[in-house]
Design a protein around this motif. Structure first.
Motif, PDB file in Angstrom:
ATOM      1  N   VAL A  20     143.322 -38.205 167.366  1.00 49.62           N
ATOM      2  CA  VAL A  20     142.749 -37.029 166.425  1.00 49.62           C
ATOM      3  C   VAL A  20     142.716 -35.808 167.317  1.00 49.62           C
ATOM      4  O   VAL A  20     141.915 -35.563 168.201  1.00 49.62           O
ATOM      5  N   SER A  21     143.270 -34.849 166.525  1.00 49.07           N
ATOM      6  CA  SER A  21     143.287 -33.354 167.304  1.00 49.07           C
ATOM      7  C   SER A  21     143.242 -32.147 166.047  1.00 49.07           C
ATOM      8  O   SER A  21     143.857 -32.613 165.074  1.00 49.07           O
ATOM      9  N   PHE A  22     142.235 -31.472 166.093  1.00 51.08           N
ATOM     10  CA  PHE A  22     142.229 -30.308 165.146  1.00 51.08           C
ATOM     11  C   PHE A  22     141.347 -29.270 165.762  1.00 51.08           C
ATOM     12  O   PHE A  22     140.558 -29.346 166.775  1.00 51.08           O
ATOM     13  N   GLU A  23     141.472 -28.108 165.171  1.00 45.65           N
ATOM     14  CA  GLU A  23     140.663 -27.031 165.597  1.00 45.65           C
ATOM     15  C   GLU A  23     140.173 -26.295 164.586  1.00 45.65           C
ATOM     16  O   GLU A  23     140.766 -25.794 163.371  1.00 45.65           O
ATOM     17  N   VAL A  24     138.658 -25.660 164.599  1.00 43.92           N
ATOM     18  CA  VAL A  24     138.359 -24.815 163.366  1.00 43.92           C
ATOM     19  C   VAL A  24     137.912 -23.667 164.346  1.00 43.92           C
ATOM     20  O   VAL A  24     137.099 -23.920 165.209  1.00 43.92           O
ATOM     21  N   ALA A  25     138.356 -22.730 164.022  1.00 44.70           N
ATOM     22  CA  ALA A  25     138.109 -21.137 164.867  1.00 44.70           C
ATOM     23  C   ALA A  25     136.898 -20.515 163.975  1.00 44.70           C
ATOM     24  O   ALA A  25     136.476 -20.894 163.076  1.00 44.70           O
ATOM     25  N   THR A  26     136.338 -19.548 164.865  1.00 46.76           N
ATOM     26  CA  THR A  26     135.259 -18.856 164.681  1.00 46.76           C
ATOM     27  C   THR A  26     135.508 -18.050 163.021  1.00 46.76           C
ATOM     28  O   THR A  26     136.648 -17.581 163.161  1.00 46.76           O
ATOM     29  N   LYS A  27     134.664 -18.069 162.268  1.00 50.83           N
ATOM     30  CA  LYS A  27     134.709 -17.315 160.736  1.00 50.83           C
ATOM     31  C   LYS A  27     135.713 -18.313 159.939  1.00 50.83           C
ATOM     32  O   LYS A  27     135.807 -17.819 158.853  1.00 50.83           O
ATOM     33  N   GLU A  28     136.082 -19.317 160.287  1.00 53.52           N
ATOM     34  CA  GLU A  28     136.988 -20.297 159.513  1.00 53.52           C
ATOM     35  C   GLU A  28     135.923 -21.243 158.805  1.00 53.52           C
ATOM     36  O   GLU A  28     134.982 -21.666 159.406  1.00 53.52           O
ATOM     37  N   ARG A  29     136.305 -21.690 157.474  1.00 49.40           N
ATOM     38  CA  ARG A  29     135.354 -22.529 156.793  1.00 49.40           C
ATOM     39  C   ARG A  29     136.469 -23.659 156.282  1.00 49.40           C
ATOM     40  O   ARG A  29     136.972 -23.519 155.414  1.00 49.40           O
ATOM     41  N   ALA A  30     136.443 -24.770 157.125  1.00 47.43           N
ATOM     42  CA  ALA A  30     137.162 -25.799 157.100  1.00 47.43           C
ATOM     43  C   ALA A  30     136.403 -26.907 156.279  1.00 47.43           C
ATOM     44  O   ALA A  30     135.137 -27.063 156.436  1.00 47.43           O
ATOM     45  N   VAL A  31     137.225 -27.468 155.246  1.00 50.45           N
ATOM     46  CA  VAL A  31     136.763 -28.868 154.544  1.00 50.45           C
ATOM     47  C   VAL A  31     137.558 -30.073 155.072  1.00 50.45           C
ATOM     48  O   VAL A  31     138.567 -29.987 155.042  1.00 50.45           O
ATOM     49  N   LEU A  32     136.750 -30.837 155.725  1.00 48.43           N
ATOM     50  CA  LEU A  32     137.135 -32.025 156.025  1.00 48.43           C
ATOM     51  C   LEU A  32     137.286 -33.230 154.916  1.00 48.43           C
ATOM     52  O   LEU A  32     136.291 -33.507 154.142  1.00 48.43           O
ATOM     53  N   PHE A  33     138.682 -33.545 154.557  1.00 47.09           N
ATOM     54  CA  PHE A  33     139.055 -34.193 153.231  1.00 47.09           C
ATOM     55  C   PHE A  33     139.538 -35.569 153.114  1.00 47.09           C
ATOM     56  O   PHE A  33     140.425 -35.422 154.116  1.00 47.09           O
ATOM     57  N   GLY A  34     139.105 -36.381 152.533  1.00 49.63           N
ATOM     58  CA  GLY A  34     139.836 -37.727 152.780  1.00 49.63           C
ATOM     59  C   GLY A  34     139.312 -38.860 151.585  1.00 49.63           C
ATOM     60  O   GLY A  34     138.340 -38.522 151.224  1.00 49.63           O
ATOM     61  N   LEU A  35     140.147 -39.900 151.533  1.00 44.20           N
ATOM     62  CA  LEU A  35     139.462 -41.048 150.740  1.00 44.20           C
ATOM     63  C   LEU A  35     138.351 -41.585 151.353  1.00 44.20           C
ATOM     64  O   LEU A  35     138.023 -41.553 152.623  1.00 44.20           O
ATOM     65  N   ASN A  36     137.122 -41.888 150.472  1.00 39.97           N
ATOM     66  CA  ASN A  36     136.291 -42.852 151.029  1.00 39.97           C
ATOM     67  C   ASN A  36     136.902 -43.791 152.040  1.00 39.97           C
ATOM     68  O   ASN A  36     137.643 -44.712 151.651  1.00 39.97           O
ATOM     69  N   GLY A  37     135.878 -44.029 153.145  1.00 43.33           N
ATOM     70  CA  GLY A  37     136.287 -45.020 154.101  1.00 43.33           C
ATOM     71  C   GLY A  37     137.267 -44.489 155.112  1.00 43.33           C
ATOM     72  O   GLY A  37     137.677 -45.373 156.132  1.00 43.33           O
ATOM     73  N   SER A  38     137.815 -43.218 154.998  1.00 45.76           N
ATOM     74  CA  SER A  38     138.849 -42.692 156.013  1.00 45.76           C
ATOM     75  C   SER A  38     138.316 -42.407 157.169  1.00 45.76           C
ATOM     76  O   SER A  38     138.997 -42.341 158.222  1.00 45.76           O
ATOM     77  N   GLY A  39     136.994 -42.394 157.452  1.00 45.19           N
ATOM     78  CA  GLY A  39     136.391 -42.122 158.754  1.00 45.19           C
ATOM     79  C   GLY A  39     135.799 -40.525 158.953  1.00 45.19           C
ATOM     80  O   GLY A  39     135.345 -39.965 159.991  1.00 45.19           O
ATOM     81  N   LYS A  40     135.554 -39.877 157.726  1.00 44.49           N
ATOM     82  CA  LYS A  40     135.092 -38.421 157.594  1.00 44.49           C
ATOM     83  C   LYS A  40     133.486 -38.486 158.495  1.00 44.49           C
ATOM     84  O   LYS A  40     133.445 -37.643 159.259  1.00 44.49           O
ATOM     85  N   THR A  41     132.671 -39.173 157.802  1.00 45.35           N
ATOM     86  CA  THR A  41     131.446 -39.253 158.457  1.00 45.35           C
ATOM     87  C   THR A  41     131.208 -39.509 160.195  1.00 45.35           C
ATOM     88  O   THR A  41     130.771 -39.122 160.883  1.00 45.35           O
ATOM     89  N   THR A  42     132.217 -40.591 160.571  1.00 42.69           N
ATOM     90  CA  THR A  42     132.569 -40.811 161.931  1.00 42.69           C
ATOM     91  C   THR A  42     132.915 -39.935 162.802  1.00 42.69           C
ATOM     92  O   THR A  42     132.388 -39.687 163.765  1.00 42.69           O
ATOM     93  N   LEU A  43     133.801 -38.990 162.094  1.00 38.89           N
ATOM     94  CA  LEU A  43     134.272 -37.782 162.817  1.00 38.89           C
ATOM     95  C   LEU A  43     132.858 -36.936 163.321  1.00 38.89           C
ATOM     96  O   LEU A  43     132.958 -36.263 164.126  1.00 38.89           O
TER      97      LEU A  43
END
Length: 565
Positions: A20-43
């Motif tokens: 898994v690779s991603f980047e959120v820059a300063t002043k960006e407002r990113a939403v981590l989005f996916g199905l239940n159980g996809s691992g969002k809280t683990t990230l």
């Protein structure tokens, strides 16, 4: 900024993420989005350091502030809990207000430089801003889910944070608090990463959507509406490319088969004394080999097949009730010990759809229970048509059994057999052995799906839904929304998902008074094109039935099972 590079994490000895690779820059407002159980809280837990990856790196450039779905704490007042969110200043606060002269003198200069004497005032101001000034002395563990979320939000204003992580922040917030959070996030100068299924929040706040699917994160610039447009363009592009691939492959296979047949025939009839015939047979063999080479090249560059997203399939039915007026309230009040509001009167007409809104604690659930007859009004009269059937979905899911399996829960609330029950469970994404999962081990999202499935059997004229979407992912919310949009009965709706209020035509607003108003005609309309597409998905696919061990049955064995058609 926040950077994740080639992160691998194993869960239960199996890779949940491989790279898994991603980047959120300063002043960006990113939403981590996916199905239940996809691992969002683990990230999230990887970002905060609660979990360690098996490989890869995670970089957080700055101070991190975290808002969790739930909090547990030692016994202390809300005010103290918020003050403790600034541990350095709180330690000095304890020193200078300890009454111990030595401690006071030792910490006095540093306390002055860090403005420690304003800590309690700052905490009080932060809590007041989020409507918690009346709970300052209340034990933090006695607060409701929404109050705990607001308490966490107040701590973000107590310290200088560079990166804010929020895990489902709107689940228990009322509209006023969501509006405050939206404005705060849009003003925040740092990096924001949010896990959310709130489509309105994503539209109002997000500058980028990070979709987590199959262990990979894909970046889509813009808000949720822009994401949906990009996904639709992506789907159409993939469908066209795959269709071209299938067509070309079919063409090459036909040509190869044809040349092979010609070659075999020419080879069988070619005479040693006829060099021309032998040469013709050889030419056919060469042409066949060329097509085979082109087929290999086509397969090597095969486009990805459009992904078939898992989605529930639900269509609510309602018995006919031709009466014009279904329910009438005459000078009704409701409350505990004393009425919450002055008497009010109104009626619910045939098929009417009504939202109930108001701040947390304003009595929305109490009013809903009074209207459906689960609780008596404090005063006044409620008249319901004697044939009116009401289907009720409670946010606490208290009507679900506490023991037994998912399959047993469905069988207990219906008169169908196990084969049809398994088929219905499959349409709600419970397949094969999953139907035997103990209900007390199911996630809240799974319990919500079971509650909706049980509601399906109510044949209700009027559905009363109290926060039906809190634990559902966006794909499931959209299917439920689609089903409700074509449901022929009436609707009483309490929800924090502001998209769902587009389904209603009237609103009961609880505030200083009970206000009943028609929804404005210029409210954002439902996306008709997407609604039609979703309904096509619901109605055009074949219905499959499964036997007791999960094997697919031929249709002729189940031709009498027409309930879900």
């Amino acid at each position: 900024m926040l950077v994740m590079k080639q992160v691998r994490f194993d869960y239960d000895r199996k890779p949940l993420f491989e790279a898994v690779s991603f980047e959120v820059a300063t002043k960006e407002r990113a939403v981590l989005f996916g199905l239940n159980g996809s691992g969002k809280t683990t990230l999230f837990r990887l970002v905060t350091g609660e979990l360690k990856p098996q490989a890869g790196t995670i970089e957080c450039h700055g101070e991190v502030g975290l808002v969790r779905q739930t909090i547990e704490s030692e016994d202390m007042s809300l005010l103290e809990w918020v003050m403790r969110s600034d541990p350095e200043r709180y330690a000095l606060y304890e020193d200078v207000f300890s009454g111990d002269e030595a401690r006071v003198m030792a910490s006095y200069e540093q306390a002055l430089s860090l403005d420690v004497y304003m800590l309690e005032q700052e905490a009080t101001k932060a809590l007041t801003r989020l409507g918690l000034d009346g709970q300052l002395d209340q034990n933090i563990n006695d607060l409701s889910g929404g109050e705990k979320t607001r308490a966490q939000l107040s701590t973000l204003t107590m310290k200088q944070v560079d990166i804010v992580l929020l895990d489902e922040p709107t689940n228990h917030l009322d509209v006023e608090s969501i509006d405050w959070l939206t404005k705060w996030l849009n003003r925040f100068e740092g990096t924001v990463l949010i896990i959310s299924h709130d489509r309105q929040l994503m539209d109002d706040v997000a500058t980028v959507i990070l979709e987590l699917s199959d262990g990979e994160v894909t970046r889509y610039p813009g808000n949720y509406t822009a994401y949906r447009r990009q996904k639709e363009d992506e789907r159409l592009r993939d469908e066209r490319a795959h269709a071209r691939y299938v067509s070309r492959k079919t063409e090459l296979l036909d040509m190869i088969a044809q040349y092979k047949g010609w070659h075999l025939k020419a080879k069988a009839t070619a005479s040693v004394r006829s060099p021309g015939a032998q040469k013709g047979a050889a030419n056919l063999a060469v042409k066949m080999k060329v097509r085979e080479q082109k087929l290999r090249q086509l397969e090597d560059n095969r486009p990805r097949k459009p992904k078939e997203e898992k989605a529930i399939s639900v269509r609510f039915a309602a018995d006919e009730l031709e009466a014009k007026t279904w329910l009438t309230c005459e000078d009704v009040t409701f409350g505990y010990g004393k009425p919450f509001y002055e008497p009010f009167s109104f009626s619910i007409e045939k098929g009417e759809r009504i939202s109930i809104i108001g701040p947390n604690g304003s009595g929305k659930t109490t009013l809903l229970n009074v209207l459906i007859g689960a609780r008596a009004p404090f005063s006044g009269v409620i008249k319901r048509h004697p044939r009116l059937k009401i289907g009720y979905f409670s946010q606490t899911l208290e009507r679900l059994p506490e023991t037994g399996t998912l399959l047993e829960a469905l069988l207990a609330h219906s008169d169908i057999g196990e084969t049809e029950a398994r088929t219905l469970l499959a349409h709600f994404l419970f397949r094969r052995d999953e139907v035997h999962r103990p209900i007390n081990e199911a996630s809240m999202g799974e319990k919500c799906r079971i509650a909706f499935l049980i509601l399906y059997f109510s044949d209700a004229h009027l559905l009363a839904l109290d926060e039906p979407t809190n634990y559902l992912d966006v794909a499931t919310r959209e299917q439920i929304e689609t089903a409700l949009s074509v449901y022929p009965g009436g609707l009483l709706l309490i929800t924090h998902d502001r998209y769902f209020h587009r389904l209603t035509s009237r609103t009961i607003e609880l505030g200083e008074t009970v206000r009943i108003r028609e929804n404005m005609e210029n409210d954002e309309p439902i996306d008709v094109e997407r609604m039609v597409q979703a309904m096509d998905e619901l109605t055009n696919h074949d219905l499959n039935f499964f036997d007791e061990v999960g094997n697919l049955l031929p249709f002729d064995e189940t031709s009498g099972m027409n309930r879900i058609e």
